[in-house]
Design a protein around this motif. Structure first.
Motif, mmCIF file in Angstrom:
data_model
loop_
_atom_site.group_PDB
_atom_site.id
_atom_site.type_symbol
_atom_site.label_atom_id
_atom_site.label_comp_id
_atom_site.label_asym_id
_atom_site.label_seq_id
_atom_site.Cartn_x
_atom_site.Cartn_y
_atom_site.Cartn_z
ATOM 1 N N LEU A 34 0.819 -1.212 0.000
ATOM 2 C CA LEU A 34 0.000 0.000 0.000
ATOM 3 C C LEU A 34 0.851 1.259 0.000
ATOM 4 N N THR A 37 1.225 2.741 -3.377
ATOM 5 C CA THR A 37 -0.003 3.067 -4.100
ATOM 6 C C THR A 37 -0.589 4.384 -3.587
ATOM 7 N N ASP A 38 -1.691 4.807 -4.219
ATOM 8 C CA ASP A 38 -2.399 6.016 -3.784
ATOM 9 C C ASP A 38 -3.743 5.667 -3.165
ATOM 10 N N TRP A 39 -3.833 4.510 -2.521
ATOM 11 C CA TRP A 39 -5.110 4.047 -1.969
ATOM 12 C C TRP A 39 -5.649 5.037 -0.953
ATOM 13 N N THR A 40 -6.953 5.291 -1.016
ATOM 14 C CA THR A 40 -7.589 6.259 -0.124
ATOM 15 C C THR A 40 -8.254 5.626 1.081
ATOM 16 N N GLU A 45 -10.028 0.463 -5.899
ATOM 17 C CA GLU A 45 -8.779 0.305 -6.631
ATOM 18 C C GLU A 45 -7.687 1.167 -6.011
ATOM 19 N N ALA A 46 -6.475 0.664 -6.118
ATOM 20 C CA ALA A 46 -5.301 1.414 -5.659
ATOM 21 C C ALA A 46 -4.313 1.483 -6.816
ATOM 22 N N HIS A 47 -3.997 2.691 -7.239
ATOM 23 C CA HIS A 47 -3.096 2.868 -8.371
ATOM 24 C C HIS A 47 -1.641 2.862 -7.892
ATOM 25 N N GLY A 270 -2.285 5.269 1.412
ATOM 26 C CA GLY A 270 -1.024 4.907 0.782
ATOM 27 C C GLY A 270 0.128 5.726 1.327
#
Length: 302
Positions: A34, A37-40, A45-47, A270
């Protein structure tokens, strides 16, 4: 019989290994992923952003303030706590002709000093919040009672005093436990060594420096590691006691608080994971270096 023993070992160890992988190693792996990634925290989805979150940490002034404060705490809290713990433990063993016999009432002193360890850190933080209250707090009240009104301060509202006030709470809550720990270590030293030092004319300081301290070095080393980990955290006390929390002006910001704020206030899980991974490796590096330095000293002594 050999195969039966092997099956028994596999059957006994496998459940524990599975639980360890699922509940310990797996969360670590997820946190590492994580952090890339840019997970919120709510999005499905996590980019993948690679090392972008780690690059942002270097330009985050509040995070850098947290790193600086944790570094100060890492130096001050273990050193002061260990120094006070060793001093109190030594004072409890300065009675008697053997140089190690406990003074009268040593057990009662240990109970009194150990009492803060029985309290939850949250309760300790709330209690000291009342102690530091600038209007009717115990500390300012005591200063005014003895005519030192000029020393009364808003202890948690002044940038230069807030972090030392927080560190004082951590030391106060920990020193009793380490005093008892060091006292037990001193009790394990053979009495003949103290008697020999006494016959050689060694004073209290020389006995402590030449006999006591070298023989409790391993205990001090482990204590330093544990206190260092405590100093690298500090989240609960800062969260409860300080203005903001983390104030004033980031004077008491710590990495754990920055992580909590980024995740649960701004939804940047993230980015918060990157802070957590950084803290993990900082703690791991500190523990390894502390333990290796102690091992090197033991090899030199041997």
């Amino acid at each position: 019989m050999k195969h039966g023993r092997l099956r028994f070992l596999i059957g006994a160890l496998l459940p524990a290994l599975v639980l360890h992988v699922v509940f310990v190693l797996s969360p670590y792996g997820q946190a590492f992923y994580l952090s890339l990634t840019d997970w919120t925290g709510v999005a499905g989805e996590a980019h993948f952003v690679g090392a972008g979150n780690y690059a942002r940490l270097g330009g985050d002034s509040l995070f850098l303030d947290a790193v600086r404060n944790n570094a100060v705490m890492l130096i001050c809290v273990p050193l002061v706590t260990i120094a006070l713990g060793l001093f109190l433990a030594s004072m409890l063993h300065l009675g008697g002709r053997s140089g190690r016999s406990s003074i009268r009432g040593a057990g009662a002193y240990q109970i009194v000093y150990f009492f803060p360890q029985l309290l939850s850190l949250v309760i300790v933080a709330v209690l000291w919040q009342f102690v530091y209250n600038p209007t009717n707090g115990l500390l300012n009240g005591a200063l005014r009672a003895v005519g030192l009104d000029g020393l009364a301060r808003s202890w948690l509202a002044e940038p230069k005093l807030a972090l030392p006030a927080i560190m004082a709470v951590l030391v106060w809550s920990s020193v009793g436990f380490y005093m008892v720990l060091f006292s037990a270590a001193i009790d394990g030293i053979p009495k003949e060594l103290f008697e020999a030092a006494l016959l050689d004319g060694a004073g209290s300081w020389a006995t402590f420096r030449r006999v006591t301290l070298p023989l409790v070095r391993d205990t001090v080393q482990v204590s330093f590691v544990y206190l260092g980990i405590t100093a690298l955290d500090g989240f609960a006390v800062v969260q409860i006691m300080t203005v903001g929390p983390g104030g004033p002006d980031g004077a008491t910001e710590v990495i754990g608080l920055s992580l909590y704020r980024a995740a649960f206030f701004y939804g940047k899980f993230g980015y918060a994971s990157a802070m957590g991974v950084t803290l993990f490796f900082a703690t791991l590096t500190f523990a390894v270096l502390a333990l290796r330095s102690g091992r090197k000293e033991r090899l030199e002594l041997s």
